[in-house]
Write a protein that holds these residues in place. Structure first.
Motif, short mmCIF file in Angstrom:
data_model
loop_
_atom_site.label_atom_id
_atom_site.label_comp_id
_atom_site.label_asym_id
_atom_site.label_seq_id
_atom_site.Cartn_x
_atom_site.Cartn_y
_atom_site.Cartn_z
N SER A 225 16.40 16.16 96.08
CA SER A 225 15.81 15.74 97.36
C SER A 225 16.80 14.93 98.21
N LYS B 178 20.86 7.12 98.03
CA LYS B 178 20.04 6.03 98.58
C LYS B 178 19.48 5.17 97.43
N SER C 103 12.74 7.99 99.70
CA SER C 103 12.97 8.68 100.98
C SER C 103 12.42 7.88 102.16
N GLU C 104 11.40 7.07 101.88
CA GLU C 104 10.80 6.23 102.93
C GLU C 104 11.48 4.85 103.00
N GLU D 64 9.54 10.00 96.71
CA GLU D 64 8.87 9.83 98.00
C GLU D 64 9.13 8.42 98.56
N GLN E 148 18.23 12.14 97.58
CA GLN E 148 17.89 10.71 97.64
C GLN E 148 18.65 9.89 96.59
#
Length: 200
Positions: free
Chosen positions: A152, A157, A194-195, A191, A154
């Protein structure tokens, strides 16, 4: 100006006052904890530090401390991060970098035999080991979580998150009891990353 070190008699008096003036709910809890500590290692001696009883002995140094709060009593292990927790007694919300604590709100919650086991294990540690261990502590990201983050886009991050948040996400995933729970937590982690959300 340096403070004068309290004498053995003054320490004894402070300890006695601490336990005698404890709230009614806390007194039987403290009694059970003190009995367990004495049974675990008669060489552990109570001293007075940071306005609370701290148990120590040559070798491991400070082993554990007792704190009385409004609604609970906590037994904290200064090098608890290195201790196994076979009975799942440690209270995660009270975790610090190296310290681990057990919280009691009633005397019937105190498992004396298990506490003896934990205190004995704590006396086997060398002083300062947990602090050194925490500095070198490397977070191993499980392959399934790493793959999901990579797919994804991510992963980078995630790796930029503060140590504590990465550690908590990994622990949350690895503590899942069932495969479907683990899968769900991995998806939720991806999720949240990603936020831009930290672990909370």
């Amino acid at each position: 100006m340096a403070t004068t070190k309290p004498s053995a008699e003054q320490i004894e008096q402070k300890l006695a006052t601490f336990f005698e003036s404890a709230p009614a709910f806390a007194q039987p809890i403290c009694e059970k904890i003190r009995t367990a500590i004495a049974a675990a290692d008669p060489e552990l001696k109570a001293t007075w530090k940071w306005s609370v009883p701290v148990y120590e002995k040559p070798g491991p140094g400070m082993v554990c401390g007792l704190g009385i709060f409004k609604q609970h009593v906590s037994l904290s292990f200064f090098q608890g991060a290195l201790l196994p927790d076979p009975h799942q007694l440690f209270t995660k919300s009270l975790d610090a970098k190296t310290m681990r604590s057990i919280k009691f709100t009633a005397a019937d919650q105190v498992p004396e035999e298990k506490l003896v086991e934990y205190v004995r294990a704590a006396t086997q540690l060398k002083a300062g080991t947990a602090a050194k261990s925490a500095e070198r502590d490397v977070i191993v990201v499980p392959e399934d979580l790493k793959q999901a983050l990579a797919e994804s886009q991510q992963l980078e991050k995630f790796e930029k998150l503060a140590y504590t948040h990465r550690k908590e996400y990994v622990r949350w995933v690895t503590e899942a009891k069932r495969p479907e729970t683990r899968d769900n937590r991995i998806l939720k982690t991806v999720e949240r990353i990603s936020e831009g959300k930290k672990f909370s």
